[in-house]
Write an enzyme that holds these catalytic residues in place. Structure first.
Site, PDB file in Angstrom:
ATOM      1  N   THR A  72      48.459  38.405  38.638  1.00 55.47           N
ATOM      2  CA  THR A  72      49.454  37.766  39.510  1.00 55.47           C
ATOM      3  C   THR A  72      50.122  36.601  38.778  1.00 55.47           C
ATOM      4  O   THR A  72      51.351  36.478  38.772  1.00 55.47           O
ATOM      5  CB  THR A  72      48.781  37.286  40.815  1.00 55.47           C
ATOM      6  OG1 THR A  72      48.178  38.422  41.434  1.00 55.47           O
ATOM      7  CG2 THR A  72      49.768  36.644  41.756  1.00 55.47           C
ATOM      8  N   SER A 199      45.209  42.274  33.396  1.00 55.87           N
ATOM      9  CA  SER A 199      44.193  41.526  34.139  1.00 55.87           C
ATOM     10  C   SER A 199      42.814  42.084  33.799  1.00 55.87           C
ATOM     11  O   SER A 199      42.603  43.297  33.876  1.00 55.87           O
ATOM     12  CB  SER A 199      44.477  41.682  35.630  1.00 55.87           C
ATOM     13  OG  SER A 199      43.472  41.070  36.381  1.00 55.87           O
ATOM     14  N   HIS A 201      39.838  42.040  35.247  1.00 57.53           N
ATOM     15  CA  HIS A 201      38.913  42.663  36.209  1.00 57.53           C
ATOM     16  C   HIS A 201      39.251  44.118  36.512  1.00 57.53           C
ATOM     17  O   HIS A 201      38.486  44.808  37.173  1.00 57.53           O
ATOM     18  CB  HIS A 201      38.795  41.825  37.489  1.00 57.53           C
ATOM     19  CG  HIS A 201      39.955  41.907  38.436  1.00 57.53           C
ATOM     20  ND1 HIS A 201      39.914  42.662  39.576  1.00 57.53           N
ATOM     21  CD2 HIS A 201      41.183  41.320  38.425  1.00 57.53           C
ATOM     22  CE1 HIS A 201      41.053  42.519  40.244  1.00 57.53           C
ATOM     23  NE2 HIS A 201      41.839  41.708  39.563  1.00 57.53           N
ATOM     24  N   THR A 237      42.492  23.335  31.157  1.00 56.41           N
ATOM     25  CA  THR A 237      41.369  23.652  30.263  1.00 56.41           C
ATOM     26  C   THR A 237      41.044  25.134  30.368  1.00 56.41           C
ATOM     27  O   THR A 237      40.897  25.657  31.470  1.00 56.41           O
ATOM     28  CB  THR A 237      40.142  22.801  30.671  1.00 56.41           C
ATOM     29  OG1 THR A 237      40.534  21.429  30.617  1.00 56.41           O
ATOM     30  CG2 THR A 237      38.964  23.049  29.758  1.00 56.41           C
ATOM     31  N   CYS A 325      47.510  45.639  55.418  1.00 56.36           N
ATOM     32  CA  CYS A 325      47.534  44.828  56.619  1.00 56.36           C
ATOM     33  C   CYS A 325      48.571  43.729  56.420  1.00 56.36           C
ATOM     34  O   CYS A 325      48.493  42.955  55.477  1.00 56.36           O
ATOM     35  CB  CYS A 325      46.175  44.223  56.873  1.00 56.36           C
ATOM     36  SG  CYS A 325      46.070  43.541  58.511  1.00 56.36           S
TER      37      CYS A 325
HETATM   38  N1  PLP Z   1      49.689  44.266  39.442  1.00 54.48           N
HETATM   39  C1  PLP Z   1      49.078  45.400  39.815  1.00 54.48           C
HETATM   40  C2  PLP Z   1      49.755  46.701  39.552  1.00 54.48           C
HETATM   41  C3  PLP Z   1      47.827  45.368  40.445  1.00 54.48           C
HETATM   42  O1  PLP Z   1      47.244  46.494  40.821  1.00 54.48           O
HETATM   43  C4  PLP Z   1      47.224  44.101  40.688  1.00 54.48           C
HETATM   44  C5  PLP Z   1      45.923  44.005  41.391  1.00 54.48           C
HETATM   45  O2  PLP Z   1      45.660  44.748  42.320  1.00 54.48           O
HETATM   46  C6  PLP Z   1      47.893  42.948  40.267  1.00 54.48           C
HETATM   47  C7  PLP Z   1      49.115  43.063  39.652  1.00 54.48           C
HETATM   48  C8  PLP Z   1      47.296  41.583  40.481  1.00 54.48           C
HETATM   49  O3  PLP Z   1      46.308  41.314  39.523  1.00 54.48           O
HETATM   50  P1  PLP Z   1      45.239  40.142  39.748  1.00 54.48           P
HETATM   51  O4  PLP Z   1      44.288  40.645  40.778  1.00 54.48           O
HETATM   52  O5  PLP Z   1      44.589  39.965  38.428  1.00 54.48           O
HETATM   53  O6  PLP Z   1      45.991  38.937  40.169  1.00 54.48           O
END
Ligand code: PLP
Length: 390
Positions: A72, A199, A201, A237, A325
């Site tokens: 994000t 990202s 995770h 940091t 939602c």
């Molecule tokens: N962009 C896409 C296509 C995603 O699937 C997601 C997370 O679901 C994000 C951005 C957001 O990533 P983060 O959870 O690391 O903020």
């Protein structure tokens, strides 16, 4: 009860090797990467090693990788930063209707502040037509942002073609590759992007850490003010443990990319075909488009996706729906609506996303359980129409 996780596009489990790589920086190696003493230097070394590993995953140079707090932030920085740094008074941005809200919401915020915004439609498989991008370009266009792989359907967009058009016109090109990293090969030069978000995770790394690839020479304004880290671009940091974890996750993703995409692709295809065979009147969304190998998006008409998710959770299967939602109401997914699905079909959709720990045995269990759950819910549905027997 056996529990199966088919929601890897929401997040993935931390790989044990990643946890091991993070541990020293959560315990004895607690230095600030900006300090000049040995503690600081050890932390700095970990950050720079991770930067090289992330760069290798993207085919980039280490100096072009900036760490952030996740997908994000990376995309917000790309969008606001590129638009702010572009010269001129009137500015225009191009994006697509199937982007994640991490793209759509910053673009809409820019539109509210007077930036001209074009949101391109997609075809019934969820693909953006590069010629639509070309036609949408104006003399004021300062940014094109189109995702690499869609989070709901897995559709892989024609980024290379769009990249060529953007380069021809000298327009900054960003791609949200959050759902592509670790699933398909990424080469920033081949894709022709200036900016690209990932990202950790989503590929067995920790939450709360991501990266933005910034091609050398790309003008990018700051998102935050307050210090000199990340080449003056991103103050604060560094979270050394998270960054070290992301680096290890990137190494693992790159090492296993080919085997894992073949393996999860095989499992996904067997799951889809098995469900199509066992559940009448079901279909796969974006089936004709190139897709991330782990993602399946299927519609099972006559029932609510949310009821399916709850009923499947009770049977031990975790997955998600084609609805989100919003202000307390279940809205059909904007992605499925952009594909042209009727709202009731979009609501009757499940996303099943596989990952590194998914096994053949889990697919067998899902093929036994999901059709039973759907049949039971359909029997309760007032709108269910059984297909006529031929
Ligand atoms: N962009 C896409 C296509 C995603 O699937 C997601 C997370 O679901 C994000 C951005 C957001 O990533 P983060 O959870 O690391 O903020």
């Amino acid at each position: 009860m056996k529990r199966i996780y088919f929601d890897h596009n929401a997040t993935t489990p931390l790989a044990p090797e990643v946890l091991a790589a993070m541990m020293p920086y959560l315990t004895e190696e607690y230095g600030n990467a900006s300090s000049i003493h040995a503690y600081g230097q050890n932390a700095r070394e970990a950050v720079e090693q991770a930067r090289s590993s992330v760069a290798a995953l993207l085919g980039a140079r280490a100096a072009e990788v900036m760490f952030t707090s996740g997908g994000t932030e990376s995309s917000n920085h790309a969008i606001f930063g590129a638009v702010a740094a572009a010269p001129g008074k009137s500015k225009h941005v191009i994006t697509s209707a199937i982007e994640h809200v991490a793209i759509l919401d910053p673009c809409r915020a820019l539109a509210k502040s007077g930036i001209d915004l074009t949101i391109l439609p997609v075809d019934c498989d969820g693909l953006v037509n590069p010629e639509d991008v070309r036609r949408a370009i104006l003399s004021e266009t300062v940014l094109i942002t189109i995702m690499l792989a869609n989070n709901e359907t897995g559709t892989i967009e024609p980024i290379e073609e769009i990249g060529k058009i953007a380069a021809e016109k000298g327009i900054v090109f960003h791609s949200d590759a959050v759902q592509a990293a670790g699933k398909i090969p990424i080469d920033v030069d081949k894709l022709g992007v200036n900016l690209l978000s990932i990202s950790a995770h989503k590929f067995n790394g920790p939450k709360g850490v991501g990266a933005l690839y910034v091609r050398k020479g790309t003008h990018l304004g700051p998102l935050m003010y307050g210090g000199h880290s990340e080449r003056d671009r991103r103050p604060g940091t560094e979270d050394v443990a998270a960054i070290a974890g992301m680096g290890k996750a990137a190494e693992l993703a790159l090492a296993h990319l080919k085997d894992e995409s073949e393996r999860t692709g095989g499992l996904r295809d067997r799951l889809e075909q098995g469900l199509l065979d066992r559940v009448p009147q079901s279909w796969v969304n974006s089936a004709r488009a190139p897709r991330a190998p782990n993602t399946s998006n299927m519609t099972f008409p006559f029932i609510e996706g949310e009821s399916m998710v709850i009923a499947l959770d009770l049977k031990g299967i975790a997955c998600s729906t084609g609805a989100a939602c919003s202000s307390g109401a279940l809205e059909p997914s904007h992605v499925l609506m952009a594909l042209g699905l009727a709202p009731e079909d979009a609501r009757a959709t499940l996303r099943l996303s596989l990952g590194r720990q998914t096994t053949e045995g889990e697919i067998d269990f899902a093929l036994e359980t999901i059709p039973q759950v759907i049949e039971r819910l359909r029997q309760l549905s007032p709108v269910y129409k059984k297909p006529a027997i031929a």
